[in-house]
Write a protein that holds these residues in place. Structure first.
Motif: not given
Length: 350
Positions: A169-180
């Motif tokens: 089970v994982s999240s999408n840290d890289r993508e959401v940090v780039a968005e922020a």
């Protein structure tokens, strides 16, 4: 409510009493109790009716012997953020609350030379049905191999996929940090600080990759002095804030790899007489209670850790959670994080 019949002679009803009332074998009753898939709906209903009528309560020790496992799921962690562990536990408990399962929590030391031996011994002694591994130990392939060798189901939790869908089970840290960070750049910030997570954590690496991706997309390159070490603890945020905000040309915004450290940076900013967000914009990660307990309220990335705990439990033991549980293979093992904008972000002065 109908009176319960009880066992013969007023004794506690047994599995044999249930079998006799339902007109099935003792083995069939055991299969119904243990939620076997190889039972017809008609037989299952008949046995369940007999159990209800008699007031029969299955013996957990007998069930454990039948399964050669205790009705436990284990959570193994070495995480410096207590709130993360607590939130994950709550998600697991949400998932198993109507089942016969119990949660067993085991802190470990990922730096110990005896880590693998200690985990193996723990699993051999406790005989859980399955184990959930929180980051960073979830990134250790040898721990997953131990679970496989012992026949213990396992799920690895991470900030990026670590295994196939049955075990992850994982999240999408890289993508959401780039968005922020992209939002900071869109507001006009060009000198943006970054406070790292602990060395060796996949989450720390993923969040830094997202930060750098946003800079690259905007054609920005920042000096090393705007990158500060961190360990997900408040004191590391204070140290990073002191270093960055004492620069001759301090940043106008800072992305911090978790909310605890972001609170430390904000405390330093207030101590230096800076206004947040007029003089300094700050974004954290987690959306922990800290984010709304400080002033101004912290813009942050919401990491769905409680939902990840619930998902991990369902992935691990869906067959023990009854027919009302959503099948694990119906769910995406990647759970997206979301950017939550509050009062700690604004365009830079001028």
């Amino acid at each position: 409510m109908a009176a319960r019949a009880g066992g013969q002679g007023g004794k506690q009803p047994t599995i044999n009493d249930v079998a006799a009332m339902a007109g099935v074998s003792k083995k069939t009753v055991s299969r119904v109790i243990n939620r076997s898939e190889f039972i017809s709906d008609k037989t299952r209903k008949s046995v369940q009716q007999a159990i209800e009528t008699l007031g029969f309560v299955p013996n957990p020790q007998a069930r454990a012997l039948a399964f050669r496992r205790n009705f436990l799921i284990a959570l193994l962690h070495d995480n410096p953020n207590a709130q993360t562990v607590l939130n994950f536990q709550q998600g697991v408990l949400d998932a198993i609350k109507d089942s016969d399962l119990a949660l067993l929590v085991r802190p470990v030391d990922r730096g110990s030379d005896k880590l693998l031996d200690d985990v193996r011994l723990f699993l051999e002694k406790q005989r859980p049905i399955g184990a959930m591994l929180l980051p960073p130990i979830s990134e250790n392939d040898d721990l997953a191999k131990i679970c496989e060798d012992l026949g213990v189901r396992y799920v690895r939790v991470g900030s990026a996929p670590l295994d196939d869908a049955r075990h992850c089970v994982s999240s999408n840290d890289r993508e959401v940090v780039a968005e922020a960070v992209g939002k900071l750049i869109a507001l006009g910030h060009r000198r943006i600080g970054f406070v790292r997570g602990p060395a060796g954590f996949r989450s720390a690496a993923e969040r830094e990759e997202g930060f750098r991706a946003a800079l690259a997309a905007a054609g920005l390159s920042l000096p090393d002095e705007l990158y500060a070490p961190g360990n997900y603890r408040y004191t590391a945020g204070v140290e990073a804030g002191e270093a960055m905000l004492s620069l001759e040309e301090p940043p106008t915004a800072v992305f911090v790899s978790n909310d605890e450290m972001a609170a430390g940076v904000m405390s330093v900013a207030h101590g230096k007489g800076l206004s947040v967000p007029a003089d300094l914009s700050i974004i954290g990660f987690d959306d922990s209670p800290t984010a709304t307990h400080i002033w101004p309220a912290l813009s942050t990335v919401r990491w769905p850790i409680r939902e990840m705990g619930s998902r991990a439990a369902r992935t691990l033991v869906a067959d023990f959670l009854g027919s009302g549980a959503k099948a694990a293979d119906d769910e995406n093992p990647v759970m997206p994080s979301t950017f939550i904008e509050r009062q700690s972000v604004a365009p830079p002065r001028g």
